[in-house]
Design a protein around this motif. Structure first.
Motif, PDB file in Angstrom:
ATOM      1  N   ILE A 165     -40.862 -18.881 -37.677  1.00 50.37           N
ATOM      2  CA  ILE A 165     -40.416 -18.180 -38.890  1.00 50.37           C
ATOM      3  C   ILE A 165     -39.511 -19.095 -39.699  1.00 50.37           C
ATOM      4  N   ASN A 166     -39.797 -19.224 -40.968  1.00 54.45           N
ATOM      5  CA  ASN A 166     -39.016 -20.077 -41.859  1.00 54.45           C
ATOM      6  C   ASN A 166     -37.877 -19.263 -42.470  1.00 54.45           C
ATOM      7  N   PRO A 167     -36.622 -19.500 -42.053  1.00 55.85           N
ATOM      8  CA  PRO A 167     -35.505 -18.688 -42.548  1.00 55.85           C
ATOM      9  C   PRO A 167     -35.300 -18.786 -44.057  1.00 55.85           C
ATOM     10  N   THR A 168     -35.473 -19.991 -44.616  1.00 57.35           N
ATOM     11  CA  THR A 168     -35.269 -20.179 -46.057  1.00 57.35           C
ATOM     12  C   THR A 168     -36.279 -19.374 -46.862  1.00 57.35           C
ATOM     13  N   ARG A 169     -37.539 -19.457 -46.463  1.00 62.29           N
ATOM     14  CA  ARG A 169     -38.576 -18.715 -47.177  1.00 62.29           C
ATOM     15  C   ARG A 169     -38.363 -17.210 -47.057  1.00 62.29           C
ATOM     16  N   GLN A 170     -38.015 -16.756 -45.851  1.00 62.03           N
ATOM     17  CA  GLN A 170     -37.778 -15.330 -45.652  1.00 62.03           C
ATOM     18  C   GLN A 170     -36.547 -14.851 -46.422  1.00 62.03           C
ATOM     19  N   ARG A 171     -35.549 -15.718 -46.540  1.00 61.92           N
ATOM     20  CA  ARG A 171     -34.356 -15.360 -47.314  1.00 61.92           C
ATOM     21  C   ARG A 171     -34.721 -15.187 -48.791  1.00 61.92           C
ATOM     22  N   LEU A 172     -35.571 -16.072 -49.290  1.00 64.49           N
ATOM     23  CA  LEU A 172     -36.022 -15.961 -50.678  1.00 64.49           C
ATOM     24  C   LEU A 172     -36.861 -14.703 -50.885  1.00 64.49           C
ATOM     25  N   PHE A 173     -37.721 -14.390 -49.916  1.00 60.45           N
ATOM     26  CA  PHE A 173     -38.504 -13.155 -49.994  1.00 60.45           C
ATOM     27  C   PHE A 173     -37.582 -11.934 -50.079  1.00 60.45           C
ATOM     28  N   PHE A 174     -36.570 -11.938 -49.216  1.00 62.10           N
ATOM     29  CA  PHE A 174     -35.647 -10.804 -49.170  1.00 62.10           C
ATOM     30  C   PHE A 174     -34.849 -10.700 -50.468  1.00 62.10           C
ATOM     31  N   MET A 175     -34.413 -11.834 -50.991  1.00 62.15           N
ATOM     32  CA  MET A 175     -33.702 -11.837 -52.267  1.00 62.15           C
ATOM     33  C   MET A 175     -34.594 -11.303 -53.386  1.00 62.15           C
ATOM     34  N   GLY A 176     -35.885 -11.620 -53.317  1.00 61.48           N
ATOM     35  CA  GLY A 176     -36.820 -11.118 -54.318  1.00 61.48           C
ATOM     36  C   GLY A 176     -36.938  -9.608 -54.283  1.00 61.48           C
ATOM     37  N   VAL A 177     -37.004  -9.033 -53.075  1.00 63.40           N
ATOM     38  CA  VAL A 177     -37.063  -7.576 -52.944  1.00 63.40           C
ATOM     39  C   VAL A 177     -35.775  -6.946 -53.471  1.00 63.40           C
ATOM     40  N   LEU A 178     -34.646  -7.560 -53.142  1.00 65.14           N
ATOM     41  CA  LEU A 178     -33.364  -7.054 -53.630  1.00 65.14           C
ATOM     42  C   LEU A 178     -33.294  -7.082 -55.156  1.00 65.14           C
ATOM     43  N   ALA A 179     -33.771  -8.173 -55.749  1.00 66.20           N
ATOM     44  CA  ALA A 179     -33.764  -8.286 -57.207  1.00 66.20           C
ATOM     45  C   ALA A 179     -34.640  -7.209 -57.835  1.00 66.20           C
ATOM     46  N   GLY A 180     -35.808  -6.966 -57.241  1.00 65.52           N
ATOM     47  CA  GLY A 180     -36.683  -5.920 -57.750  1.00 65.52           C
ATOM     48  C   GLY A 180     -36.058  -4.548 -57.646  1.00 65.52           C
ATOM     49  N   PHE A 181     -35.381  -4.294 -56.516  1.00 69.86           N
ATOM     50  CA  PHE A 181     -34.710  -3.000 -56.353  1.00 69.86           C
ATOM     51  C   PHE A 181     -33.614  -2.823 -57.389  1.00 69.86           C
TER      52      PHE A 181
END
Length: 267
Positions: A165-181
């Motif tokens: 699991i790539n932590p940086t990529r997953q962190r960006l994914f999570f930030m994207g969901v947060l931004a959308g919310f």
């Protein structure tokens, strides 16, 4: 009563739909220890709205631009000498000030600033619900896609790395969901209160849950109770809907905290 229901029902349903995404996302925010980041991103929505109005862009695009700027800025100013929570607090207050400055000085939205700060669900009507539902479903689908990896990173990051699991990529994914919310929650509770809608149900559920799935379910229930009491209470006592929702959630949290401490002493 029928006239009141026609105004309140869309807001109530919209808040309930929003709670479906805020509850599991809030749990991940706690597990990933990103509450300060969520707060900074939430404050950034105000600047996003200001830039969107100023540049005559869709509101969501302005929020996305600011979210990208926040993530890039945090990478640039990362310094081991500075505590992360302090940096995020500075970023949050800076974004809030810039957002207010942009809205009040560079646009004609001065009269709407209070709504952007604290939200106004009661302005939604039935025609707004399909788009909101689609946005929440997309958010839930993407959250479900990244959920296993996010959970592994939250519980044991070193083991997650070993599993590929790539932590940086997953962190960006999570930030994207947060931004959308943040973008879709802006009208509900406003820039100042988005983090409250995210964190309070999950924080309350954490007091009484013993497993991740149980915490998510309890958080969903608490979010729905908070939205219901907040929407109807805001009409009853005539205050901002976003304020009422977050205030109800805060009362539920402190009540749960006091009850849990009392039961611990009795045990």
């Amino acid at each position: 009563m029928t006239a009141w229901l026609a105004i309140i029902a869309p807001a109530w349903i919209a808040g309930s739909i929003l709670g479906l995404l805020s509850a599991p996302l809030g749990c991940l925010v706690l597990w990933r220890r990103m509450a300060f980041f969520a707060d900074a991103l939430a404050h950034g929505t105000l600047l996003g709205v200001g830039l969107a109005v100023w540049w005559q862009l869709p509101m969501g695009m302005g929020i996305v631009i600011v979210s990208i700027m926040v993530v890039a800025g945090l990478v640039l100013i990362d310094d081991e000498r500075l505590p992360v929570d302090a940096v995020l607090a500075v970023v949050a207050v800076s974004l809030l000030c810039l957002g207010l400055l942009t809205l009040t000085q560079l646009t004609d939205q001065q009269a709407n600033v209070l709504g952007f700060l604290f939200g106004n669900l009661l302005e939604l009507d039935w025609a707004d619900l399909p788009a909101l539902m689609v946005s929440v479903l997309i958010g839930l689908a993407f959250l479900g896609y990244i959920w296993p990896a996010q959970l592994k990173l939250a519980t044991h990051e070193a083991l997650a790395r070993i599993q590929g699991i790539n932590p940086t990529r997953q962190r960006l994914f999570f930030m994207g969901v947060l931004a959308g919310f943040c973008a879709i929650a802006l009208q509900a509770v406003g820039s100042l209160l988005i983090s409250g809608l995210l964190v309070l149900p999950a924080l309350t559920a954490r007091l009484w849950s013993t497993a991740p799935k149980q915490m998510v379910v309890m958080s969903l229930i608490i979010a729905q109770v908070g939205v219901t009491l907040g929407v109807w209470g805001s009409v009853w006592i005539d205050i901002q809907t976003g304020l009422a929702i977050v205030l109800v959630l805060a009362i539920l949290f402190f009540a749960a905290l006091i009850a849990s401490k009392f039961l611990q002493k009795q045990a």
